[in-house]
Design an enzyme around this catalytic site. Structure first.
Site, mmCIF file in Angstrom:
data_model
loop_
_atom_site.group_PDB
_atom_site.id
_atom_site.type_symbol
_atom_site.label_atom_id
_atom_site.label_comp_id
_atom_site.label_asym_id
_atom_site.label_seq_id
_atom_site.Cartn_x
_atom_site.Cartn_y
_atom_site.Cartn_z
ATOM 1 N N GLY A 178 0.812 -1.224 -0.097
ATOM 2 C CA GLY A 178 0.030 0.032 -0.035
ATOM 3 C C GLY A 178 0.656 1.193 0.028
ATOM 4 O O GLY A 178 1.869 1.482 -0.923
ATOM 5 N N ILE A 179 0.701 2.083 1.229
ATOM 6 C CA ILE A 179 1.219 3.545 1.040
ATOM 7 C C ILE A 179 2.728 3.341 1.310
ATOM 8 O O ILE A 179 3.420 4.179 0.679
ATOM 9 C CB ILE A 179 0.348 4.082 2.184
ATOM 10 C CG1 ILE A 179 -0.889 4.537 1.937
ATOM 11 C CG2 ILE A 179 1.107 5.575 2.685
ATOM 12 C CD1 ILE A 179 -1.771 5.012 2.953
ATOM 13 N N ASN B 242 5.078 4.241 9.577
ATOM 14 C CA ASN B 242 3.823 4.082 8.711
ATOM 15 C C ASN B 242 3.122 2.742 8.802
ATOM 16 O O ASN B 242 1.914 2.558 8.507
ATOM 17 C CB ASN B 242 4.257 3.858 7.128
ATOM 18 C CG ASN B 242 2.942 3.530 6.136
ATOM 19 O OD1 ASN B 242 2.028 4.284 6.027
ATOM 20 N ND2 ASN B 242 3.186 2.385 5.675
ATOM 21 N N TYR C 55 -9.483 1.418 16.704
ATOM 22 C CA TYR C 55 -8.457 1.812 15.606
ATOM 23 C C TYR C 55 -8.507 3.416 15.658
ATOM 24 O O TYR C 55 -7.339 4.034 15.599
ATOM 25 C CB TYR C 55 -9.069 1.507 14.209
ATOM 26 C CG TYR C 55 -8.010 1.847 13.171
ATOM 27 C CD1 TYR C 55 -6.951 1.511 12.805
ATOM 28 C CD2 TYR C 55 -8.604 3.188 12.279
ATOM 29 C CE1 TYR C 55 -5.986 1.864 11.642
ATOM 30 C CE2 TYR C 55 -7.727 3.627 11.198
ATOM 31 C CZ TYR C 55 -6.610 2.877 10.958
ATOM 32 O OH TYR C 55 -5.866 3.467 9.830
ATOM 33 N N GLY D 262 -7.219 9.961 3.967
ATOM 34 C CA GLY D 262 -8.796 9.773 4.184
ATOM 35 C C GLY D 262 -9.222 8.080 3.913
ATOM 36 O O GLY D 262 -8.610 7.346 4.706
ATOM 37 N N ASP E 202 -7.319 3.358 -1.445
ATOM 38 C CA ASP E 202 -7.542 1.936 -2.078
ATOM 39 C C ASP E 202 -5.910 1.199 -1.773
ATOM 40 O O ASP E 202 -5.434 1.123 -2.784
ATOM 41 C CB ASP E 202 -7.712 2.081 -3.396
ATOM 42 C CG ASP E 202 -8.539 0.753 -3.920
ATOM 43 O OD1 ASP E 202 -8.434 -0.395 -3.077
ATOM 44 O OD2 ASP E 202 -8.859 0.723 -5.023
#
Ligand code: NAD
Length: 258
Positions: free
Chosen positions: A16-17, A88, A154, A185, A188
């Site tokens: 992901g990120i 992260n 979370y 926000g 995906d």
């Protein structure tokens, strides 16, 4: 190149990120220590082929004290210093508030808060010893800015990231170490597959519906992609952000207005 020769540690770099930001940092000239609990061979090979000696992979679990020490030692042994931490790695879980369990609380806080904080502390100690400043970027979330009925733990972990970012920024400012956060926000990534499946279970929806609805609700009209985070992550790691600290930047297509 904005990060030429800088040494960056990135956690959650296998997915992901984290993976997208690792590629961006490498494209900008950084030497990167890619940390993930997932075994390295699953994700690192293409990066090693492309960026060769600028990539160093460490398989580690940030909930383990000895692993945190090993991440820092390994970065310094390999590259000689640390300039940037992209903090992260995190996990997600949710369930109705009255069913929330001690186990889920412990697991979420162990990764998202304890691991995040003590890795930041260990890296900050090294940056203080180097006496040349540094940049720390902690991943919060729009979930850290408000509660959600099904997502209490979370949300609380991500509010803690925001708070630790502010405290650390103040504590480390005399050492010219900038500490900032990013609050994405809805992005995906593989994490959102898991989020969508849990909403499907607890809100009795078909798979994929929650994801489609949250994307439609974003003012800019779509879910974010991992690449949408890389500009902010690069900016906050670079000297362009030398006079910015204690901020958590929303990267959310307008979901949160502040
Ligand atoms: P992801 O699940 O795709 O990637 C997270 C990575 O962290 C995984 O590779 C996982 O193996 C790693 N990880 C998990 N536990 C670990 C541990 N104990 N030690 C080391 N590595 C570990 O998630 P993502 O969507 O890319 O999320 C990245 C960050 O962005 C997280 O902090 C997340 O909370 C935050 N965030 C994501 C979204 C979103 O919509 N995807 C929104 C807001 C915030």
């Amino acid at each position: 190149m904005k990060l030429h020769d800088k040494v960056a540690i990135l956690t959650g770099a296998a997915s992901g990120i984290g993976e997208a930001v690792a590629r961006r940092y490498l494209d900008e000239g950084a030497r990167c220590v890619l940390v993930d609990v997932k075994p390295a061979h699953a994700f690192a090979q293409p990066l090693v082929e492309r960026y060769a000696e600028r990539v160093h992979v460490v398989t580690a679990d940030i909930t383990r004290r000895d692993d945190i020490a090993r991440i820092v030692t390994s970065a310094v042994d390999h590259f000689g210093r640390i300039d940037v931490l992209f903090n992260n790695a995190a996990i997600f879980d949710m369930r109705p508030l009255l069913d929330e369990s001690w186990d889920v609380f412990d697991h979420l806080f162990a990764v998202n808060v304890k691991g995040m904080f003590f890795l930041m502390q260990a890296v900050a100690q090294r940056m203080v010893d180097q006496n040349e400043g540094g940049k720390i970027i902690n991943m919060s979330s729009q979930a850290g800015r408000r509660g959600e009925a099904l997502v209490a733990h979370y949300c609380a972990t991500k509010a803690a990231v925001l708070s630790y970012t502010q405290s650390a920024a103040l504590a480390l400012a005399p050492h010219r170490i900038n500490v900032n956060g990013i609050a994405p926000g809805v992005i995906d990534t593989p994490m959102w597959e898991h989020v969508d499946a849990l909403f499907a279970r607890y809100e009795h929806r078909p798979l994929g519906e929650k994801k489609r609805l949250v994307g439609q609700a974003v003012p800019l009209g779509r879910m974010g992609l991992p690449a949408d985070l890389t500009g902010a992550a690069l900016f906050l790691a670079s000297s362009d952000a030398d006079y910015i600290t204690a901020q958590t930047l929303n990267v959310d297509g307008g979901n949160w207005m502040s």
